[in-house]
Design a protein around this motif. Structure first.
Motif, mmCIF file in Angstrom:
data_model
loop_
_atom_site.group_PDB
_atom_site.id
_atom_site.type_symbol
_atom_site.label_atom_id
_atom_site.label_comp_id
_atom_site.label_asym_id
_atom_site.label_seq_id
_atom_site.Cartn_x
_atom_site.Cartn_y
_atom_site.Cartn_z
ATOM 1 N N THR A 71 0.832 -1.195 0.000
ATOM 2 C CA THR A 71 0.000 0.000 0.000
ATOM 3 C C THR A 71 0.871 1.250 0.000
ATOM 4 N N LEU A 72 0.287 2.287 -0.521
ATOM 5 C CA LEU A 72 0.907 3.607 -0.587
ATOM 6 C C LEU A 72 0.030 4.548 0.241
ATOM 7 N N ILE A 73 0.635 5.304 1.131
ATOM 8 C CA ILE A 73 -0.102 6.318 1.879
ATOM 9 C C ILE A 73 -0.223 7.529 0.957
ATOM 10 N N THR A 74 -1.448 7.816 0.536
ATOM 11 C CA THR A 74 -1.669 8.878 -0.454
ATOM 12 C C THR A 74 -2.100 10.204 0.157
ATOM 13 N N GLN A 75 -2.532 10.180 1.417
ATOM 14 C CA GLN A 75 -3.027 11.404 2.050
ATOM 15 C C GLN A 75 -2.872 11.260 3.555
ATOM 16 N N VAL A 76 -2.361 12.318 4.194
ATOM 17 C CA VAL A 76 -2.265 12.367 5.656
ATOM 18 C C VAL A 76 -2.637 13.770 6.113
ATOM 19 N N ASP A 77 -3.586 13.830 7.029
ATOM 20 C CA ASP A 77 -3.941 15.070 7.716
ATOM 21 C C ASP A 77 -3.802 14.725 9.200
ATOM 22 N N VAL A 78 -2.664 15.057 9.778
ATOM 23 C CA VAL A 78 -2.289 14.599 11.121
ATOM 24 C C VAL A 78 -3.408 14.842 12.135
ATOM 25 N N LEU A 79 -3.689 13.806 12.909
ATOM 26 C CA LEU A 79 -4.722 13.756 13.936
ATOM 27 C C LEU A 79 -6.144 13.813 13.365
ATOM 28 N N LYS A 80 -6.280 13.721 12.033
ATOM 29 C CA LYS A 80 -7.612 13.777 11.422
ATOM 30 C C LYS A 80 -7.884 12.598 10.492
ATOM 31 N N SER A 81 -6.974 12.324 9.565
ATOM 32 C CA SER A 81 -7.256 11.272 8.583
ATOM 33 C C SER A 81 -5.994 10.848 7.842
ATOM 34 N N PHE A 82 -6.087 9.660 7.265
ATOM 35 C CA PHE A 82 -5.083 9.222 6.306
ATOM 36 C C PHE A 82 -5.717 8.201 5.375
ATOM 37 N N THR A 83 -5.091 8.032 4.215
ATOM 38 C CA THR A 83 -5.603 7.123 3.198
ATOM 39 C C THR A 83 -4.504 6.189 2.740
ATOM 40 N N ASP A 84 -4.835 4.890 2.702
ATOM 41 C CA ASP A 84 -3.904 3.941 2.093
ATOM 42 C C ASP A 84 -4.545 3.369 0.836
ATOM 43 N N TYR A 85 -3.716 3.242 -0.190
ATOM 44 C CA TYR A 85 -4.141 2.798 -1.515
ATOM 45 C C TYR A 85 -3.320 1.572 -1.906
ATOM 46 N N GLN A 86 -3.998 0.518 -2.336
ATOM 47 C CA GLN A 86 -3.281 -0.693 -2.741
ATOM 48 C C GLN A 86 -2.532 -0.460 -4.054
ATOM 49 N N VAL A 87 -1.225 -0.667 -4.025
ATOM 50 C CA VAL A 87 -0.395 -0.612 -5.228
ATOM 51 C C VAL A 87 -0.312 -2.003 -5.846
ATOM 52 N N LYS A 88 -0.098 -3.017 -4.994
ATOM 53 C CA LYS A 88 -0.051 -4.422 -5.424
ATOM 54 C C LYS A 88 -0.848 -5.233 -4.418
ATOM 55 N N GLY A 89 -1.627 -6.169 -4.911
ATOM 56 C CA GLY A 89 -2.388 -7.002 -3.993
ATOM 57 C C GLY A 89 -3.548 -7.703 -4.665
ATOM 58 N N PRO A 90 -4.435 -8.262 -3.867
ATOM 59 C CA PRO A 90 -5.496 -9.114 -4.402
ATOM 60 C C PRO A 90 -6.657 -8.368 -5.057
#
Length: 157
Positions: A71-90
């Motif tokens: 996974t690649l962390i595509t977005q981080v807003d500290v203490l509020k949110s983050f997004t992980d995006y699958q680069v390789k996987g099922p």
């Protein structure tokens, strides 16, 4: 076809505690069902989550067959949110948005996962027969573990 899984849970802890726990990839194995044999492969040490961070895992979601997941962390807003995006996987597509909102009782944590299986109509069939139920079981397990981890902790900032 893209599907959405949404879950939310009240955590009896401070926003800082919730953020510290969920933004540390090493903690993910502790909230994943043991039969999935989830293992973080990346060397993390005390890495602080950041945009562009790549995380590698091994997981056995079906019949004990190990799969690599990145996974690649595509977005981080500290203490509020983050997004992980699958680069390789099922999955053909996997985008997992984690959000944390401070409340009177602690922290309202929510997960929004938008995902798509490969193989077109066969993937949709497998989703209805297995994947949807499996993902719900994984998030139910996670919810139960989190209730145990955060139920007695006092809220303080």
């Amino acid at each position: 076809m893209k599907y959405t899984l949404y879950r939310e849970q009240e955590l009896g802890c401070s926003l800082t505690t919730a953020w510290s726990f969920f933004s540390c990839a090493a903690n993910l194995a502790s909230i994943t069902p043991p039969e999935m044999k989830f293992k973080v492969l990346s060397t993390l040490a005390d890495d602080v989550i950041h945009e562009g961070m790549i995380l590698d895992y091994a997981v056995s979601p079906l019949l004990g067959i190990p799969l690599q997941w990145q996974t690649l962390i595509t977005q981080v807003d500290v203490l509020k949110s983050f997004t992980d995006y699958q680069v390789k996987g099922p999955y053909r597509y996997w985008n997992h948005f984690h959000e944390f909102v401070e409340t009177d009782k602690g922290v309202l944590m929510s997960d929004t996962v938008v995902y798509e299986l490969p193989f077109g109509f066969i993937g949709n069939w497998v989703h209805s027969l297995y994947v949807q139920r499996k993902l719900n079981c994984i998030f139910d397990y996670r919810s139960a573990i989190l209730r145990g981890l955060f139920r007695q902790e006092e809220v303080s900032n």
